[in-house]
Design a protein around this motif. Structure first.
Motif, PDB file in Angstrom:
ATOM      1  N   ASN A  31      -9.190  17.503  31.034  1.00 32.71           N
ATOM      2  CA  ASN A  31     -10.591  17.098  30.901  1.00 32.71           C
ATOM      3  C   ASN A  31     -10.971  16.944  29.431  1.00 32.71           C
ATOM      4  OD1 ASN A  31     -13.232  16.454  31.637  1.00 32.71           O
ATOM      5  ND2 ASN A  31     -13.886  18.590  31.613  1.00 32.71           N
ATOM      6  N   SER A 168     -19.403   7.901  31.706  1.00 34.21           N
ATOM      7  CA  SER A 168     -18.816   9.233  31.788  1.00 34.21           C
ATOM      8  C   SER A 168     -18.200   9.523  33.152  1.00 34.21           C
ATOM      9  CB  SER A 168     -19.859  10.296  31.434  1.00 34.21           C
ATOM     10  OG  SER A 168     -19.313  11.587  31.524  1.00 34.21           O
ATOM     11  N   THR A 170     -17.358   7.441  35.857  1.00 35.78           N
ATOM     12  CA  THR A 170     -16.391   6.502  36.414  1.00 35.78           C
ATOM     13  C   THR A 170     -15.401   5.963  35.400  1.00 35.78           C
ATOM     14  OG1 THR A 170     -18.099   4.797  36.187  1.00 35.78           O
ATOM     15  CG2 THR A 170     -17.819   5.810  38.356  1.00 35.78           C
ATOM     16  N   ALA A 171     -15.564   6.300  34.121  1.00 40.19           N
ATOM     17  CA  ALA A 171     -14.578   5.970  33.085  1.00 40.19           C
ATOM     18  C   ALA A 171     -14.262   4.477  33.037  1.00 40.19           C
ATOM     19  CB  ALA A 171     -13.297   6.789  33.299  1.00 40.19           C
ATOM     20  N   ALA A 297      -3.241   9.305  37.557  1.00 39.33           N
ATOM     21  CA  ALA A 297      -4.156   8.874  38.607  1.00 39.33           C
ATOM     22  C   ALA A 297      -3.390   8.315  39.804  1.00 39.33           C
ATOM     23  CB  ALA A 297      -5.118   7.822  38.056  1.00 39.33           C
ATOM     24  N   HIS A 311     -11.173   0.360  37.268  1.00 37.33           N
ATOM     25  CA  HIS A 311     -11.125   0.962  35.937  1.00 37.33           C
ATOM     26  C   HIS A 311     -10.976  -0.116  34.872  1.00 37.33           C
ATOM     27  CE1 HIS A 311      -6.964   0.391  37.231  1.00 37.33           C
ATOM     28  NE2 HIS A 311      -6.723   0.156  35.961  1.00 37.33           N
ATOM     29  N   MET A 317      -9.059   7.767  30.404  1.00 36.02           N
ATOM     30  CA  MET A 317      -9.681   8.500  31.511  1.00 36.02           C
ATOM     31  C   MET A 317      -9.604   7.632  32.756  1.00 36.02           C
ATOM     32  SD  MET A 317     -13.086  10.234  29.797  1.00 36.02           S
ATOM     33  CE  MET A 317     -13.968   8.670  29.642  1.00 36.02           C
ATOM     34  N   ARG A 318      -9.472   8.280  33.922  1.00 35.58           N
ATOM     35  CA  ARG A 318      -9.492   7.601  35.213  1.00 35.58           C
ATOM     36  C   ARG A 318     -10.286   8.449  36.199  1.00 35.58           C
ATOM     37  NH1 ARG A 318      -5.555   3.513  36.394  1.00 35.58           N
ATOM     38  NH2 ARG A 318      -5.033   2.537  34.397  1.00 35.58           N
ATOM     39  N   SER A 319     -10.925   7.779  37.166  1.00 31.18           N
ATOM     40  CA  SER A 319     -11.691   8.480  38.196  1.00 31.18           C
ATOM     41  C   SER A 319     -11.226   8.076  39.585  1.00 31.18           C
ATOM     42  CB  SER A 319     -13.186   8.179  38.057  1.00 31.18           C
ATOM     43  OG  SER A 319     -13.797   9.008  37.095  1.00 31.18           O
ATOM     44  N   TRP A 351     -17.718  14.890  39.303  1.00 30.24           N
ATOM     45  CA  TRP A 351     -19.040  14.291  39.121  1.00 30.24           C
ATOM     46  C   TRP A 351     -19.709  14.051  40.468  1.00 30.24           C
ATOM     47  CZ3 TRP A 351     -18.842   9.288  41.184  1.00 30.24           C
ATOM     48  CH2 TRP A 351     -17.582   8.665  41.205  1.00 30.24           C
ATOM     49  N   ARG A 360     -12.590  13.093  37.720  1.00 31.04           N
ATOM     50  CA  ARG A 360     -12.143  12.334  36.550  1.00 31.04           C
ATOM     51  C   ARG A 360     -11.102  13.149  35.793  1.00 31.04           C
ATOM     52  NH1 ARG A 360     -16.067  12.105  31.679  1.00 31.04           N
ATOM     53  NH2 ARG A 360     -14.772  13.884  31.082  1.00 31.04           N
ATOM     54  N   SER A 362      -8.257  13.076  32.343  1.00 30.62           N
ATOM     55  CA  SER A 362      -8.022  12.496  31.032  1.00 30.62           C
ATOM     56  C   SER A 362      -6.548  12.594  30.676  1.00 30.62           C
ATOM     57  CB  SER A 362      -8.847  13.240  29.964  1.00 30.62           C
ATOM     58  OG  SER A 362     -10.230  13.166  30.229  1.00 30.62           O
TER      59      SER A 362
END
Length: 386
Positions: A31, A168, A170-171, A297, A311, A317-319, A351, A360, A362
């Motif tokens: 994170n 933040s 959903t990156a 991810a 993305h 970062m990935r969500s 989130w 999410r 990192s």
């Protein structure tokens, strides 16, 4: 599932990356996007500056304005910014307040925000004018779809668009150059929350927004409490300092930066983080982090069945969406985040979203492929028991 330790095609660790940080090895720190982490060479400079201030406060504080200006110039060079067009601030929320106050909005003026905006930044807008919130479905397929949704949300009263550079939760990119250009053509002032941009993006100021701010303590390896506010020339004279100071007559940026007997050591150490990234090879760091989190991810999706969200390529970062009914509120999201930390030994961002939130992750040079595998396997079991 890949074997623990990484399978074919899994990116190897960044040489020397983990050794640059003093993170607890028992925890998988996935994170970085929330708080960052300070490399030991930067922390050493920061400690030395604090010792210098303690040893001779008079000499230190009398020299602060010029030293801060010099540090600002070094940061500006890394960001591709005008050194007289940016100012050090403590964080993105403070920068948002300074930018919005400079606009001196009238009754009836509206600020466009999105439902992806960071809570305190959106709250800063709501304190100053009526806000109109554009809903951005997390499943919007690409940046063009995001752009079209924002443009469709404009009204005749829209004076300002306050948008994330990289969202933040959903990156993904929101305030891309094309969207900023279209807003400019419509006479809308753009304020861009670039909290995640410095250190992650090669050109964080692309698109020439009217106001842009970014945290340096995240991807730029600076100490906490370190951010910058960039202001287009037409607006600089209207940026008021947060407190009166002896630098007021100098105007922006010095009037914004000088706050009498405050702690300036983080700002003075900030260039060291960007220098470190440059020394490691900035493009190499970005490519490594992006590829690492991409594989992470994919693994998380393969093992847990979670759905990856659309993305932006190249980000670190990935969500992914969580099962329906999980993390519907901020309280539920925080509880799940802490359960994952306590039971799985993994730090991630959870989130909230109506109906069900997301996770999410990192990628940073201190991370290893097996940390994502550990999260995936253990999270699958946790979700099955929920």
């Amino acid at each position: 599932m890949r074997a623990r330790g990484g399978g074919p095609g899994t990116p190897g660790g960044f040489p020397g990356g983990p050794e640059l940080f003093r993170l607890t090895p028992e925890i998988a720190h996935l994170n970085h996007g929330s708080f960052g982490a300070v490399p030991t060479p930067v922390a050493r400079v920061h400690r030395d500056l604090a010792a210098e201030a303690a040893a001779d406060p008079d000499a230190f504080f009398l020299g602060v304005p010029d030293r801060v200006a010099a540090a600002r110039g070094r940061v500006a060079a890394h960001l591709g910014a005008d050194p007289e067009g940016i100012a050090f601030v403590t964080n993105a929320t403070e920068a948002a307040g300074l930018a919005l106050d400079a606009l001196r909005l009238d009754d009836g003026d509206e600020i466009l925000v999105t439902d992806h905006g960071y809570g305190t930044v959106v709250a800063a807008a709501a304190r100053r004018a009526r806000t109109v919130t554009v809903a951005l479905d997390p499943d919007l397929p690409d940046e063009d779809a995001v752009r079209e949704a924002v443009i469709a949300g404009l009204t005749p009263r829209t004076k300002v668009a306050l948008l994330d550079h990289i969202s933040s939760p959903t990156a993904r990119t929101v305030a891309g150059p094309r969207l900023l250009a279209e807003l400019r053509e419509r006479g809308v002032t753009t304020v861009v929350d670039g909290a995640h941009a410095p250190g992650m993006l090669a050109e964080p100021l692309a698109g020439r927004p009217d106001f842009w701010f970014g945290n340096l303590h995240k991807w730029a390896y600076a100490p906490p409490g370190t951010a910058v506010l960039a202001v287009a020339p037409a607006h600089r004279a209207r940026v008021s300092p947060p407190v009166p100071s002896w630098e007021d007559e100098r105007g922006f940026p010095r009037a914004v930066e000088y706050r009498a007997t405050a702690d300036y050591t983080g700002w003075l150490a900030a260039p060291e983080g960007l220098d470190l990234i440059a020394g490691l090879g900035a493009a190499h760091v970005r490519a490594h982090n992006s590829e690492l989190v991409r594989r992470g991810a994919e693994l998380l999706a393969d093992v847990t069945g979670l759905t990856p969200l659309p993305h932006t390529e190249g980000l670190a970062m990935r969500s992914l969406r969580l099962p329906e009914g999980l993390a519907r509120t901020q309280r539920e999201a925080a509880a799940l985040r802490e359960e994952i930390a306590a039971r799985l030994g993994c730090r991630v961002l959870i989130w909230p979203w109506p109906g069900g939130g997301g996770i999410r992750i990192s990628g940073q040079i201190y991370n290893r492929a097996e940390e994502y595998e550990r999260l995936a396997v253990d999270l699958r079991a946790l979700l099955a028991a929920t």
